[in-house]
Write a protein that holds these residues in place. Structure first.
Motif, PDB file in Angstrom:
ATOM      1  N   LYS A   1      -1.859  -2.296 -14.120  1.00 55.03           N
ATOM      2  CA  LYS A   1      -2.623  -3.373 -13.478  1.00 55.03           C
ATOM      3  C   LYS A   1      -3.723  -3.893 -14.401  1.00 55.03           C
TER       4      LYS A   1
ATOM      5  N   ARG B   1       7.447  -3.785  -6.391  1.00 54.72           N
ATOM      6  CA  ARG B   1       6.779  -2.511  -6.096  1.00 54.72           C
ATOM      7  C   ARG B   1       7.015  -1.521  -7.232  1.00 54.72           C
ATOM      8  N   MET B   2       5.938  -0.956  -7.766  1.00 56.06           N
ATOM      9  CA  MET B   2       6.087   0.001  -8.866  1.00 56.06           C
ATOM     10  C   MET B   2       6.627   1.324  -8.326  1.00 56.06           C
TER      11      MET B   2
ATOM     12  N   SER C   1       0.061   3.211 -12.476  1.00 54.04           N
ATOM     13  CA  SER C   1      -0.015   1.908 -11.808  1.00 54.04           C
ATOM     14  C   SER C   1      -1.343   1.237 -12.135  1.00 54.04           C
ATOM     15  N   THR C   2      -2.428   2.005 -12.075  1.00 59.06           N
ATOM     16  CA  THR C   2      -3.753   1.449 -12.378  1.00 59.06           C
ATOM     17  C   THR C   2      -3.780   0.875 -13.788  1.00 59.06           C
TER      18      THR C   2
ATOM     19  N   ILE D   1     -10.021   0.204  -7.834  1.00 56.92           N
ATOM     20  CA  ILE D   1      -9.426   1.546  -7.946  1.00 56.92           C
ATOM     21  C   ILE D   1      -7.981   1.552  -7.436  1.00 56.92           C
ATOM     22  N   CYS D   2      -7.587   0.587  -6.617  1.00 55.93           N
ATOM     23  CA  CYS D   2      -6.237   0.613  -6.033  1.00 55.93           C
ATOM     24  C   CYS D   2      -5.187   0.526  -7.135  1.00 55.93           C
ATOM     25  N   PRO D   3      -4.393   1.587  -7.330  1.00 55.65           N
ATOM     26  CA  PRO D   3      -3.400   1.551  -8.408  1.00 55.65           C
ATOM     27  C   PRO D   3      -2.387   0.437  -8.227  1.00 55.65           C
ATOM     28  N   ASP D   4      -2.066   0.137  -6.992  1.00 58.49           N
ATOM     29  CA  ASP D   4      -0.955  -0.772  -6.731  1.00 58.49           C
ATOM     30  C   ASP D   4      -1.383  -2.210  -6.437  1.00 58.49           C
ATOM     31  N   ALA D   5      -2.631  -2.521  -6.731  1.00 56.47           N
ATOM     32  CA  ALA D   5      -3.131  -3.904  -6.603  1.00 56.47           C
ATOM     33  C   ALA D   5      -2.800  -4.484  -5.241  1.00 56.47           C
TER      34      ALA D   5
ATOM     35  N   ILE E   1      -4.963  -4.838  -2.745  1.00 59.13           N
ATOM     36  CA  ILE E   1      -6.161  -5.311  -2.032  1.00 59.13           C
ATOM     37  C   ILE E   1      -6.677  -6.606  -2.642  1.00 59.13           C
TER      38      ILE E   1
ATOM     39  N   VAL F   1     -12.761   2.398 -14.320  1.00 59.14           N
ATOM     40  CA  VAL F   1     -11.669   1.416 -14.457  1.00 59.14           C
ATOM     41  C   VAL F   1     -12.216   0.136 -15.094  1.00 59.14           C
TER      42      VAL F   1
ATOM     43  N   ARG G   1      -4.854  -9.566  -7.135  1.00 58.86           N
ATOM     44  CA  ARG G   1      -3.841  -8.993  -8.020  1.00 58.86           C
ATOM     45  C   ARG G   1      -3.601  -9.910  -9.222  1.00 58.86           C
TER      46      ARG G   1
ATOM     47  N   CYS H   1       0.845  -1.206   0.000  1.00 57.18           N
ATOM     48  CA  CYS H   1       0.000   0.000   0.000  1.00 57.18           C
ATOM     49  C   CYS H   1       0.875   1.249   0.000  1.00 57.18           C
ATOM     50  N   LYS H   2       0.463   2.257  -0.800  1.00 61.94           N
ATOM     51  CA  LYS H   2       1.185   3.531  -0.814  1.00 61.94           C
ATOM     52  C   LYS H   2       0.425   4.636  -0.098  1.00 61.94           C
TER      53      LYS H   2
ATOM     54  N   PRO I   1       2.292   7.586  -5.119  1.00 65.24           N
ATOM     55  CA  PRO I   1       0.996   7.126  -4.617  1.00 65.24           C
ATOM     56  C   PRO I   1      -0.160   7.727  -5.420  1.00 65.24           C
TER      57      PRO I   1
ATOM     58  N   CYS J   1      -0.985   7.290  -8.536  1.00 60.97           N
ATOM     59  CA  CYS J   1      -0.772   7.565  -9.967  1.00 60.97           C
ATOM     60  C   CYS J   1      -1.509   6.542 -10.823  1.00 60.97           C
TER      61      CYS J   1
END
Ligand code: SF4
Ligand code: SF4
Lengths: 76, 253
Positions: B33, B19-20, B29-30, A61-65, A67, B188, B11, A14-15, B24, B26
């Motif tokens: 994914k 980790r990209m 990343s979405t 919506i979580c950009p960093d996957a 969740i 999304v 994921r 998480c960021k 935070p 941005c």
């Protein structure tokens, strides 16, 4: 165990962007303001376990996957 | 997992666990994914080749478990042309920001679209140069402040922001062109469908597929990730309207 769903959020993944908190329809997520992960970021967590409906909006919506989402099985 | 619950979202496997490096919130990343989600769902990881640009997303190849080539600044479409022509059965895409696609690479972009090359362009438009410190981009909005337009973009002096999706949709070689945004869960999910459609059209060999993503840059815009959603909604989408600009399959299905 009444909740319709629950989420697991990777603390290190998480960021702390807050997009999941913003988009959760039942407002059951929060940023952990009294703790940080190893990057110094306030990570998100399931702050109200009773109300999660397992809709996966937060994970989508979580950009960093970060969740993973589970929902109560229909066939019981 | 708890008893009586089933997995509804995880994921994507093809998105590597690394980790990209993006800031935070941005949308880069979405977008990484959901491209990988589509690749997983279509089962095409072994057949997909990406081309990364110069800019924030220069390291895209570090995060996606597919074959990749990194191109010189602005040349992603030229490199993708070569890859697709020599390996026509592969799914090929470029992933480019506004500096790479709409400034230094404008010629490559327009000519590969005009030639109707059979690959997919993912154009990430966040109206600023993120990697180099928030300078004005060709797509920076009128009046928008950046480090090189500290009083706001003056269109009399530097011209108007470029609407790339509208421009390339005029070219006969383009089969499918749409502008998307990643600011809500619904959008999304919608974007994922469009990515899949672009790959389907690419498989049919109908021509260029071009997806412009209205993106954000919380660091360059000097706001929080949640505030960046407001800037997207209130400013970006007014000048960059969403929607399908061209779809040659529209009447056939
Ligand atoms: S699954 Fe839905 S209800 Fe549960 S935390 Fe995520 S957004 Fe909120
Ligand atoms: S959207 Fe993802 S990265 Fe952002 S706060 Fe929520 S879990 Fe963390």
């Amino acid at each position: 165990m009444a909740a319709k769903g629950f989420v697991e959020i990777s603390v290190e993944g998480c960021k702390g962007c807050g997009l999941c908190v913003h988009h959760c329809p039942v407002k059951c997520l929060s940023l952990k303001m009294d703790d940080t992960n190893s990057f110094g970021l306030h990570y998100a967590y399931l702050s109200n376990e009773e109300t999660c409906i397992g809709c996966a909006n937060c994970a989508v919506i979580c950009p960093d996957a970060a969740i993973t989402v589970y929902r109560k099985s229909k066939a019981v | 997992m708890k008893d009586g619950y089933e997995l509804v979202y995880k994921r994507p496997d093809t998105l590597l666990s690394k980790r990209m490096h993006y800031c935070p919130g941005c949308f880069h990343s979405t977008m990484h994914k959901i491209i990988m989600e589509v690749v997983d769902e279509m089962g095409i990881a072994e057949e997909t080749i990406g081309v990364s640009p110069v800019g924030c997303s220069v390291f895209a190849y570090d995060y996606m478990d597919i074959d990749f080539q990194q191109a010189a600044h602005g040349r992603a479409c030229a490199v993708a042309t070569g890859i697709k022509r020599s390996l026509p059965d592969k799914f090929v895409f470029t992933y480019q920001g506004d500096g790479d696609l709409a400034a230094i690479g404008t010629a490559e972009t327009i000519h590969s679209c005009n030639r109707g090359e059979n690959f997919t362009i993912f154009f990430i438009n966040n109206a600023i140069y993120g990697m180099t410190g928030g300078q004005m981009a060709p797509t920076t909005l009128e009046g928008q402040k950046t480090s090189t337009s500290p009083y706001g973009r003056d269109v009399k002096h530097v011209g108007h922001p470029l609407r790339m999706a509208e421009m390339v949709s005029q070219l006969p070689g383009v089969a499918y062109c749409e502008r998307l945004v990643l600011n809500t869960p619904a959008n999304v999910r919608k974007a994922k469908k469009s990515i899949k459609k672009a790959f389907d059209i690419q498989k049919q060999g109908l021509g260029m597929t071009f997806l412009e993503v209205v993106s954000n840059c919380p660091s360059g815009w000097k706001c929080s990730p949640v505030q960046s959603l407001d800037f997207v909604g209130e400013n970006m989408l007014k000048y960059y309207p969403l929607g399908v600009k061209k779809d040659v399959t529209a009447n056939s299905n």
